[in-house]
Write an enzyme that holds these catalytic residues in place. Structure first.
Site, mmCIF file in Angstrom:
data_model
loop_
_atom_site.group_PDB
_atom_site.id
_atom_site.type_symbol
_atom_site.label_atom_id
_atom_site.label_comp_id
_atom_site.label_asym_id
_atom_site.label_seq_id
_atom_site.Cartn_x
_atom_site.Cartn_y
_atom_site.Cartn_z
ATOM 1 N N HIS A 1 -31.307 -19.293 -9.490
ATOM 2 C CA HIS A 1 -32.767 -19.480 -9.487
ATOM 3 C C HIS A 1 -33.423 -18.898 -10.745
ATOM 4 O O HIS A 1 -34.600 -18.520 -10.722
ATOM 5 C CB HIS A 1 -33.382 -18.874 -8.218
ATOM 6 C CG HIS A 1 -33.143 -17.389 -8.056
ATOM 7 N ND1 HIS A 1 -32.918 -16.804 -6.831
ATOM 8 C CD2 HIS A 1 -33.098 -16.358 -8.962
ATOM 9 C CE1 HIS A 1 -32.763 -15.493 -6.998
ATOM 10 N NE2 HIS A 1 -32.873 -15.207 -8.281
ATOM 11 N N HIS B 1 -38.622 -11.129 -5.864
ATOM 12 C CA HIS B 1 -38.420 -10.195 -6.969
ATOM 13 C C HIS B 1 -39.654 -9.341 -7.260
ATOM 14 O O HIS B 1 -39.769 -8.757 -8.323
ATOM 15 C CB HIS B 1 -38.022 -10.959 -8.228
ATOM 16 C CG HIS B 1 -36.789 -11.789 -8.082
ATOM 17 N ND1 HIS B 1 -36.744 -12.938 -7.322
ATOM 18 C CD2 HIS B 1 -35.546 -11.640 -8.604
ATOM 19 C CE1 HIS B 1 -35.529 -13.464 -7.384
ATOM 20 N NE2 HIS B 1 -34.779 -12.702 -8.144
ATOM 21 N N HIS C 1 -24.710 -11.430 -12.686
ATOM 22 C CA HIS C 1 -25.638 -11.084 -13.763
ATOM 23 C C HIS C 1 -26.146 -9.658 -13.628
ATOM 24 O O HIS C 1 -26.183 -9.100 -12.547
ATOM 25 C CB HIS C 1 -26.807 -12.065 -13.888
ATOM 26 C CG HIS C 1 -27.721 -12.254 -12.701
ATOM 27 N ND1 HIS C 1 -27.297 -12.572 -11.449
ATOM 28 C CD2 HIS C 1 -29.084 -12.211 -12.624
ATOM 29 C CE1 HIS C 1 -28.338 -12.740 -10.643
ATOM 30 N NE2 HIS C 1 -29.439 -12.510 -11.320
ATOM 31 N N GLU D 1 -27.100 -10.835 -5.446
ATOM 32 C CA GLU D 1 -27.761 -12.052 -4.942
ATOM 33 C C GLU D 1 -26.773 -12.986 -4.244
ATOM 34 O O GLU D 1 -27.182 -13.941 -3.601
ATOM 35 C CB GLU D 1 -28.499 -12.775 -6.074
ATOM 36 C CG GLU D 1 -29.732 -12.010 -6.525
ATOM 37 C CD GLU D 1 -30.553 -12.706 -7.607
ATOM 38 O OE1 GLU D 1 -31.667 -12.242 -7.879
ATOM 39 O OE2 GLU D 1 -30.067 -13.692 -8.202
HETATM 40 C C1 DHB Z 1 -32.567 -14.032 -14.495
HETATM 41 C C2 DHB Z 1 -31.801 -14.245 -13.330
HETATM 42 C C3 DHB Z 1 -32.364 -13.992 -12.070
HETATM 43 O O1 DHB Z 1 -31.680 -14.142 -10.895
HETATM 44 C C4 DHB Z 1 -33.673 -13.573 -11.963
HETATM 45 O O2 DHB Z 1 -34.179 -13.399 -10.722
HETATM 46 C C5 DHB Z 1 -34.435 -13.357 -13.107
HETATM 47 C C6 DHB Z 1 -33.877 -13.581 -14.371
HETATM 48 C C7 DHB Z 1 -31.991 -14.315 -15.844
HETATM 49 O O3 DHB Z 1 -30.786 -14.484 -15.997
HETATM 50 O O4 DHB Z 1 -32.791 -14.383 -16.790
HETATM 51 FE FE FE Z 2 -32.885 -13.321 -9.185
#
Ligand code: DHB
Ligand code: FE
Length: 284
Positions: free
Chosen positions: A12, A59, A193, A240
């Protein structure tokens, strides 16, 4: 009985929303990523789901760190979005659903998931970016959305096994709803991530591919991780995966699933971006 047609898991990342707003889908950076989506959109077009239950994490738009429900869900007729600071244009209101929502709420409380119930709730990129990916041009007004937020922002977070069980309880609730609605479940976020700290930019491709493999037939091999193990293996925001597991949990009572589509592309922004479509026997 309402019927579950299948589940879709997708990243997302906010930059996806910005790219769609700006029409950048065919530029070198984005082309391969967006090419993965039409088969899933085609599936949705043929299946004509009435309702989408979307597991996502908020978030900070609706629930900031000062008040973070572990599990929350909406039971409203409509959900607004608002500027979160990522540069994504605000989207038109999302259509809600109240009857199945309240049925799920009652079922969850009866089955020991004491959720926060929201009759007003702003939905953030965790929900809006996947919705826009599935129905580009914001053409999702005909689909009734039930937002389900899982805390993946502030520790302590629900354990992956608990997120899975939560999804399973929601799947059971759908199957016990006296209606003929066709329902899909979506899990958004991930895969690996880490947005800040010493390991900012950390991505673990082998682990992400392992997760996508196990999502199909052996999700229990993923639910055995703690969130701290997930942070280690997949980065701070790799937790996540909980939303993918809740989505998979909702399909637990449906027998063997067919994996109709899978793609993995890295990096998009800071993330290993996954897309997976798992269909039940109820799908055409
Ligand atoms: C990014 C990934 C995410 O899941 C998020 O909520 C905000 C930013 C990213 O990789 O930039
Ligand atoms: Fe996210």
């Amino acid at each position: 009985m309402a019927k579950l047609l299948g589940g879709i898991a997708t990243s997302h990342i906010p930059a996806i929303g910005v790219a769609m707003d700006q029409g950048l889908e065919n530029t070198p950076y984005w082309k391969e990523f967006f090419e993965a989506y039409p088969p899933v959109r085609d599936w949705l077009y043929t299946q004509e789901p009435d309702i989408a239950i979307i597991f996502y994490n908020d978030h900070g738009l609706e629930f900031f760190h000062d008040r973070k429900p572990t599990f929350a869900m909406g039971a409203a007729a409509q959900y607004e979005n608002a500027d979160e600071g990522w540069g994504i244009a605000e989207i038109p209101p999302v259509t809600g659903e109240t009857e199945l929502s309240w049925h799920i709420v009652n079922h969850l409380i009866e089955h020991d998931f004491d959720i926060t119930v929201c009759q007003e709730m702003k939905v953030d990129h965790g929900l809006t970016v996947p919705l826009t990916l599935m129905w580009p041009g914001h053409k999702y007004g005909h689909v009734k959305v039930i937002p389900v937020a899982i805390n993946c922002e502030r520790h302590p977070m629900p354990k992956p096994s608990r997120s899975y069980a939560f999804g399973k309880a929601i799947g059971d609730a759908v199957r016990s709803f006296a209606g003929d609605q066709k329902v899909i479940v979506m899990g958004t976020g991930g895969l690996s991530h880490q947005l800040d700290g010493q390991r900012a930019g950390f991505i673990n491709k082998p682990f992400d591919l392992y997760c996508m493999d196990k999502m199909v037939d052996e999700p229990e091999l993923l639910t055995c991780y703690s969130n701290y193990e997930l942070v280690e293996k997949a980065g701070a925001q790799g937790v996540e995966l909980n939303m993918w597991l809740a989505m998979r949990g909702a399909l637990e009572g449906e027998g063997k699933l067919k994996e109709l589509h899978r793609s993995y592309h890295l990096p998009i922004s800071n993330t290993g971006a996954g897309l997976q479509l798992l269909a039940t026997d109820n799908a055409r």
